[in-house]
Structures are given as structure tokens and as C-alpha cells.
Write a protein that holds these residues in place. Structure first.
Motif, short mmCIF file in Angstrom:
data_model
loop_
_atom_site.label_atom_id
_atom_site.label_comp_id
_atom_site.label_asym_id
_atom_site.label_seq_id
_atom_site.Cartn_x
_atom_site.Cartn_y
_atom_site.Cartn_z
N UNK A 14 0.46 -28.97 27.98
CA UNK A 14 0.60 -28.28 26.18
C UNK A 14 -0.37 -27.46 25.91
N UNK A 15 -1.27 -27.33 26.34
CA UNK A 15 -2.39 -26.21 26.07
C UNK A 15 -2.02 -24.92 26.64
N UNK A 16 -1.52 -25.07 27.83
CA UNK A 16 -1.04 -23.90 28.72
C UNK A 16 0.29 -23.52 28.09
N UNK A 22 1.63 -17.84 22.65
CA UNK A 22 1.01 -16.96 22.03
C UNK A 22 0.90 -15.66 22.68
N UNK A 23 0.67 -15.22 23.80
CA UNK A 23 0.92 -14.14 24.59
C UNK A 23 2.01 -13.57 24.51
N UNK A 24 3.04 -14.40 24.75
CA UNK A 24 4.48 -13.71 24.66
C UNK A 24 4.78 -13.04 23.27
#
Length: 252
Positions: A14-16, A22-24
Motif C-alpha cells: 500500500x505504501x509503494x 504520487x510520482x505519476x
């Protein structure tokens, strides 16, 4: 006890997934909605550039408007009822749109400046999409105005039904015309579509004008509204393809 100072605690799934999203969201450019594309194009280019041939368009609109109003009065005078009017409306409502599309939008690829214009920020197909949307809205408004003018002199027909017939006819033709012209590049295709539309409707009216008008008048309102809504969806979808598609070679 063994020293675990070099061990790393890996994040959970879930964290990954959260970090990836967020990066996308920060790294990828979100596609703009269709209306934002249009508004940005209008703000950056302005009316003068988007409609460089406004004089020719205005002349065509006035000429067709005079012919349409005259034809509507003739249809009512000859029929004395809504039968002749309905068949005339369904056949002739797309005339303004098809004339403008044929005169100002069909020959985009034939211009000497086509290759240069394709390198601009807004290429010719994006400009064509904007213009076609404006022309279609203009055609709808003018057709409704023609019917209102006629209703001022003849009130023996259903004005709502007449408007629905006119708009549905224009919707069917403009959507089909746009799809066909995107698939076939030959100039003769434009004239074939126009001739085919007129021939089929005139032939049906000639065989039995009363039957043809009766079919148009007996179609429920919700069917006309559904046809208009469906054609509008497909029409905007094709125009959006014009706006957002970059590898435009062979589109039209």
C-alpha cells in the motif's frame, strides 16, 4: 547478538502504491478536458485567426438563410399542412452545415501551406475541429430561427416537433459526414455524401410525400431526443480526436 544495522525495512504494498501514484501525478501531464482545449485555443489565437475567411462564411450563411426561409414558405404554401414542412426540414436542415464544411474544411490537405501549418502549435486539424463545432452550433441556431420566423406566419404546425426534426436531421448528417470524411480523403467523397443525402430524401418524398411526412410526424419525441443526444456524443468524440491526436498523417 548480531548487528542488523545494514538491514532495511521495505515498505508494504500500500505504501509503494501510494508513492508511485504520487510520482505519476506530479510527473505526468494530465490530459485537458475538451472544453479547456477549445478555450485555450480561442484565448491564444483569437477570433481573427480562427475565422480568417469570416467574410466568405457570412456570405454563405446569408445566401443559404435566404434560400431556406424562401423554401420553408414555399413548402407551407404548397402543402397547407405540416407534411410538406417536415419532409422539407429533414432534407434541407443540414444544407448550411454541409456547404460550409465542403467549402472551408474539406480541402485542408490540398493547400500549399499544409506542411508548414502542420508544424505549428495548433495544426490545421485542431483548427478545423474548433471551426466545425462553431459551424454546427451556428447551423442549429439558424435552423431554429428559420422555424420561428415561419411560425410567426403559419401556426398550423407543431413547432416543437419541427425543431426536433430539424436538429435530429442536422445531427445525423453532420456526425455521419464527419466520420466519413475522416476515413476517406478523396474530394469526391464530400460531393457523393451530399448528393446521396439529397437523392435518398427527395426520392422518398417523391414516392410518397404523405407517407414520408407521416413517418416523421409519428416518431415519438423521446426518439428524436435520443438520436440527437447520441449523435452529439459521437460528434464531440470525433472532434476531441481531432484536438488531441498528434500523429495526424492520414487522419483525413
Amino acid at each position: 547478538m548480531k548487528d542488523d544495522k545494514w538491514s532495511v525495512d521495505y515498505p508494504g504494498d500500500s505504501k509503494m502504491n501510494g508513492e508511485i501514484q504520487a510520482i505519476l501525478s506530479k510527473g505526468l501531464i494530465k490530459p485537458k478536458p475538451f472544453h479547456e482545449h477549445l478555450m485555450e485555443m480561442y484565448r491564444q489565437l483569437g477570433f481573427r485567426y480562427l475565422f480568417r475567411d469570416a467574410t466568405e462564411v457570412l456570405f454563405t450563411v446569408l445566401l443559404v438563410s435566404f434560400a431556406m426561409v424562401f423554401g420553408l414558405f414555399q413548402a407551407m404554401d404548397s402543402g397547407k399542412d405540416e407534411g410538406g414542412l417536415y419532409s422539407y426540414l429533414f432534407t434541407m436542415s443540414p444544407i448550411l452545415y454541409l456547404l460550409i464544411a465542403s467549402l472551408f474544411l474539406v480541402n485542408l490537405r490540398k493547400r500549399d501551406t499544409f506542411a508548414v501549418e502542420m508544424t505549428c502549435k495548433y495544426h490545421v486539424y485542431q483548427l478545423a475541429a474548433f471551426r466545425m463545432l462553431v459551424f454546427s452550433i451556428l447551423a442549429v441556431l439558424l435552423n431554429l430561427a428559420y422555424i420561428l420566423i415561419l411560425f410567426m406566419f403559419y401556426q398550423n404546425f407543431n413547432i416543437v416537433e419541427a425543431m426536433l426534426i430539424s436538429v435530429s436531421s442536422l445531427s445525423i448528417f453532420s456526425t455521419g459526414y464527419l466520420y466519413i470524411m475522416q476515413k476517406v480523403e478523396m474530394r469526391v467523397t464530400s460531393y457523393a455524401v451530399i448528393a446521396g443525402w439529397l437523392f435518398v430524401n427527395v426520392a422518398l418524398a417523391y414516392i410518397s410525400k404523405d407517407l414520408y411526412a407521416s413517418v416523421l410526424s409519428q416518431i415519438p419525441f423521446f426518439v428524436y431526443i435520443s438520436v440527437i443526444a447520441g449523435c452529439l456524443y459521437l460528434y464531440v468524440r470525433r472532434l476531441k480526436y481531432f484536438i488531441t491526436f498528434r500523429n495526424v498523417e492520414g487522419v483525413m
